[in-house]
Design a protein around this motif. Sequence first.
Motif, PDB file in Angstrom:
ATOM      1  N   ASP A   1       4.605  12.298  35.394  1.00 36.16           N
ATOM      2  CA  ASP A   1       4.714  11.765  34.030  1.00 36.16           C
ATOM      3  C   ASP A   1       6.149  11.783  33.514  1.00 36.16           C
ATOM      4  O   ASP A   1       6.520  10.963  32.671  1.00 36.16           O
ATOM      5  CB  ASP A   1       3.823  12.550  33.065  1.00 36.16           C
ATOM      6  CG  ASP A   1       2.346  12.211  33.273  1.00 36.16           C
ATOM      7  OD1 ASP A   1       2.065  11.282  34.059  1.00 36.16           O
ATOM      8  OD2 ASP A   1       1.501  12.887  32.654  1.00 36.16           O
ATOM      9  N   CYS A   2       6.950  12.717  34.006  1.00 36.69           N
ATOM     10  CA  CYS A   2       8.358  12.775  33.571  1.00 36.69           C
ATOM     11  C   CYS A   2       9.089  11.506  33.957  1.00 36.69           C
ATOM     12  O   CYS A   2      10.010  11.069  33.284  1.00 36.69           O
ATOM     13  CB  CYS A   2       9.112  13.913  34.258  1.00 36.69           C
ATOM     14  SG  CYS A   2       8.606  15.521  33.748  1.00 36.69           S
ATOM     15  N   VAL A   3       8.720  10.939  35.091  1.00 36.70           N
ATOM     16  CA  VAL A   3       9.437   9.769  35.600  1.00 36.70           C
ATOM     17  C   VAL A   3       8.901   8.497  34.954  1.00 36.70           C
ATOM     18  O   VAL A   3       9.635   7.531  34.765  1.00 36.70           O
ATOM     19  CB  VAL A   3       9.286   9.680  37.140  1.00 36.70           C
ATOM     20  CG1 VAL A   3      10.151   8.572  37.697  1.00 36.70           C
ATOM     21  CG2 VAL A   3       9.627  11.011  37.792  1.00 36.70           C
ATOM     22  N   GLU A   4       7.611   8.515  34.602  1.00 39.48           N
ATOM     23  CA  GLU A   4       7.000   7.264  34.166  1.00 39.48           C
ATOM     24  C   GLU A   4       6.983   7.044  32.658  1.00 39.48           C
ATOM     25  O   GLU A   4       6.651   5.975  32.180  1.00 39.48           O
ATOM     26  CB  GLU A   4       5.596   7.160  34.778  1.00 39.48           C
ATOM     27  CG  GLU A   4       5.752   6.805  36.250  1.00 39.48           C
ATOM     28  CD  GLU A   4       4.481   6.914  37.063  1.00 39.48           C
ATOM     29  OE1 GLU A   4       3.413   7.172  36.500  1.00 39.48           O
ATOM     30  OE2 GLU A   4       4.592   6.732  38.300  1.00 39.48           O
ATOM     31  N   TYR A   5       7.394   8.042  31.902  1.00 41.42           N
ATOM     32  CA  TYR A   5       7.331   7.975  30.447  1.00 41.42           C
ATOM     33  C   TYR A   5       8.302   6.936  29.873  1.00 41.42           C
ATOM     34  O   TYR A   5       9.417   6.797  30.342  1.00 41.42           O
ATOM     35  CB  TYR A   5       7.691   9.354  29.909  1.00 41.42           C
ATOM     36  CG  TYR A   5       7.362   9.546  28.466  1.00 41.42           C
ATOM     37  CD1 TYR A   5       6.078   9.870  28.066  1.00 41.42           C
ATOM     38  CD2 TYR A   5       8.345   9.405  27.507  1.00 41.42           C
ATOM     39  CE1 TYR A   5       5.779  10.055  26.736  1.00 41.42           C
ATOM     40  CE2 TYR A   5       8.060   9.590  26.174  1.00 41.42           C
ATOM     41  CZ  TYR A   5       6.774   9.912  25.797  1.00 41.42           C
ATOM     42  OH  TYR A   5       6.494  10.089  24.478  1.00 41.42           O
ATOM     43  N   ASP A   6       7.870   6.200  28.835  1.00 41.20           N
ATOM     44  CA  ASP A   6       8.734   5.180  28.239  1.00 41.20           C
ATOM     45  C   ASP A   6       9.175   5.599  26.836  1.00 41.20           C
ATOM     46  O   ASP A   6       8.469   5.395  25.864  1.00 41.20           O
ATOM     47  CB  ASP A   6       8.000   3.835  28.194  1.00 41.20           C
ATOM     48  CG  ASP A   6       8.823   2.762  27.494  1.00 41.20           C
ATOM     49  OD1 ASP A   6      10.060   2.941  27.380  1.00 41.20           O
ATOM     50  OD2 ASP A   6       8.230   1.763  27.055  1.00 41.20           O
ATOM     51  N   ILE A   7      10.356   6.154  26.727  1.00 43.01           N
ATOM     52  CA  ILE A   7      10.837   6.695  25.448  1.00 43.01           C
ATOM     53  C   ILE A   7      11.243   5.598  24.467  1.00 43.01           C
ATOM     54  O   ILE A   7      11.125   5.751  23.262  1.00 43.01           O
ATOM     55  CB  ILE A   7      12.015   7.683  25.679  1.00 43.01           C
ATOM     56  CG1 ILE A   7      12.495   8.339  24.364  1.00 43.01           C
ATOM     57  CG2 ILE A   7      13.202   7.008  26.349  1.00 43.01           C
ATOM     58  CD1 ILE A   7      11.696   9.503  23.936  1.00 43.01           C
ATOM     59  N   LEU A   8      11.699   4.451  25.009  1.00 40.44           N
ATOM     60  CA  LEU A   8      12.223   3.413  24.102  1.00 40.44           C
ATOM     61  C   LEU A   8      11.134   2.723  23.290  1.00 40.44           C
ATOM     62  O   LEU A   8      11.414   2.074  22.293  1.00 40.44           O
ATOM     63  CB  LEU A   8      13.032   2.371  24.887  1.00 40.44           C
ATOM     64  CG  LEU A   8      14.330   2.898  25.499  1.00 40.44           C
ATOM     65  CD1 LEU A   8      15.067   1.783  26.217  1.00 40.44           C
ATOM     66  CD2 LEU A   8      15.233   3.538  24.452  1.00 40.44           C
ATOM     67  N   SER A   9       9.872   2.877  23.728  1.00 39.03           N
ATOM     68  CA  SER A   9       8.799   2.255  22.957  1.00 39.03           C
ATOM     69  C   SER A   9       8.502   3.073  21.698  1.00 39.03           C
ATOM     70  O   SER A   9       7.736   2.659  20.844  1.00 39.03           O
ATOM     71  CB  SER A   9       7.549   2.137  23.816  1.00 39.03           C
ATOM     72  OG  SER A   9       7.108   3.430  24.159  1.00 39.03           O
ATOM     73  N   GLU A  10       9.110   4.225  21.562  1.00 37.59           N
ATOM     74  CA  GLU A  10       8.861   5.060  20.379  1.00 37.59           C
ATOM     75  C   GLU A  10       9.971   4.908  19.365  1.00 37.59           C
ATOM     76  O   GLU A  10      11.118   4.704  19.720  1.00 37.59           O
ATOM     77  CB  GLU A  10       8.793   6.525  20.798  1.00 37.59           C
ATOM     78  CG  GLU A  10       7.569   6.823  21.597  1.00 37.59           C
ATOM     79  CD  GLU A  10       7.507   8.285  21.976  1.00 37.59           C
ATOM     80  OE1 GLU A  10       8.114   9.111  21.280  1.00 37.59           O
ATOM     81  OE2 GLU A  10       6.856   8.576  22.978  1.00 37.59           O
TER      82      GLU A  10
END
Length: 439
Positions: free
Chosen positions: A226-235
């Motif tokens: 999950d650390c690699v696949e998380y999308d921070i920019l959508s937040e």
Amino acid sequence: MRLSAYFLPTLKENPAEAQVVSHRLMLRAGMIKQTSAGIYTWLPLGLRVLRKIENIVREEQNRAGAIEVLMPTIQPADLWRESGRYDDYGKEMLRIVDRHEREMLFGPTAEEVITDVFRHTIRSYKDLPINLYNIQWKFRDEIRPRFGIMRGREFLMKDAYSFDLDAAGARRTYNKMFVAYLRTFARMGLKAVPLRADTGPIGGDMSHEFAILADTGETEVHCHRDCVEYDILSEDVDFNADLEDRVGYWTSLYAAADEMHDPAMFEKGVPEDMRVNARGIEVGHIFFFGTKYSEAMGAQVAGPDGEPVSVEMGSYGIGVSRLVAGIIEASHDDDGIIWPASVAPFMAGLINLKSGDGACDAACDDIYRKLSAAGVEVLYDDTEGRAGVKFSTMDLIGLPWQIIVGPRGVKSGVVELKNRATGEREELSPESLVSRLTG
Ligand code: 5CA
């Protein structure tokens, strides 16, 4: 920019000294030239990428509330004697004696300089918190400089230093930097994993290293997928809010650099199909070290009750020049670099297949002028080289779009647009091309 008037010294052959793909491609694309071991001249194409990366770093630091300063590269040894690090730092520090026999050094980092600024300027808790950063060249006399600018001796770092009244405040600041880092790397098209890390010569008791996954990396990464696949920019992150929950989510996922790795805990805590064991490139490192420097150097403010308080500090580094190589490691193919648009040296390469031909020149000039006027950065290959050479140079330097203009197309009113990343090609009128790239 017209290629005929530009300075792009590309190489046809793979340079023998380059062991990793990013180093090879940077040399071949004419981005850098080694001046001495681990010390490089940045050529125009490389410099454009470096500046783009620097600007993303700057925007995200500003967004998170840090304030830019510029500290010197040369520092006095005495400041390092005060912190007690002058002798500890050993041979990695480049020591210099000036004409008055004063001992100086080329800064490998700047905790001492900024703490000195702080203690002479800030007196009251009311002026806290404050987080100051700069983007400045550093020098570390690495035993084994290698992989080009990836591990250089002279390199560009963003380093921020925060001052808070108490540990709870310092933690809030640490969290802001943590999230700012995730955003910064994501904006460059990178997936950076925050790993629990050792603090090394910086010291302190809380630290995370941000690594991007690449086989050539020098850091071992063990983490939850999950650390690699998380999308921070959508937040939508509000940096004025408390970010503890957000950072808490990240730090609850298993992710450790080699020194901090606990195989038993990894196996217990992470289902087998979610375990990532990989290599990574350290592109950032953040530290909370409390009063280590403020106590040693007398950086105190008057607290709410008037009593002096040693401030709680952290420092936050990003390897700005290393990122240029890191992005190439993460984004290339057999033909060359594939720049993410956000850091590309130019947005498009315009290839004139028949320079000197009136119709081709006119079509290219028109496209070039319209795109430039709309703020699209174009590298226009107006030289008289062979088509094959022009194509391979454009693929090598990896601009997101290629616009190909040839006599046959011009006659029937079309030009070709190629997407460097996907290889997709499409024919369209010059007008639709311009509106596509400016729209
Ligand atoms: N003072 C702290 C944080 S401001 C500090 O110096 N941290 S550091 O040592 O971890 O360096 C920060 C970042 O600089 C690293 O994460 C790495 O990306 C980059 N860096 C460190 N050494 C080199 C080097 N020799 N060549 C290129 N980049 C480097």
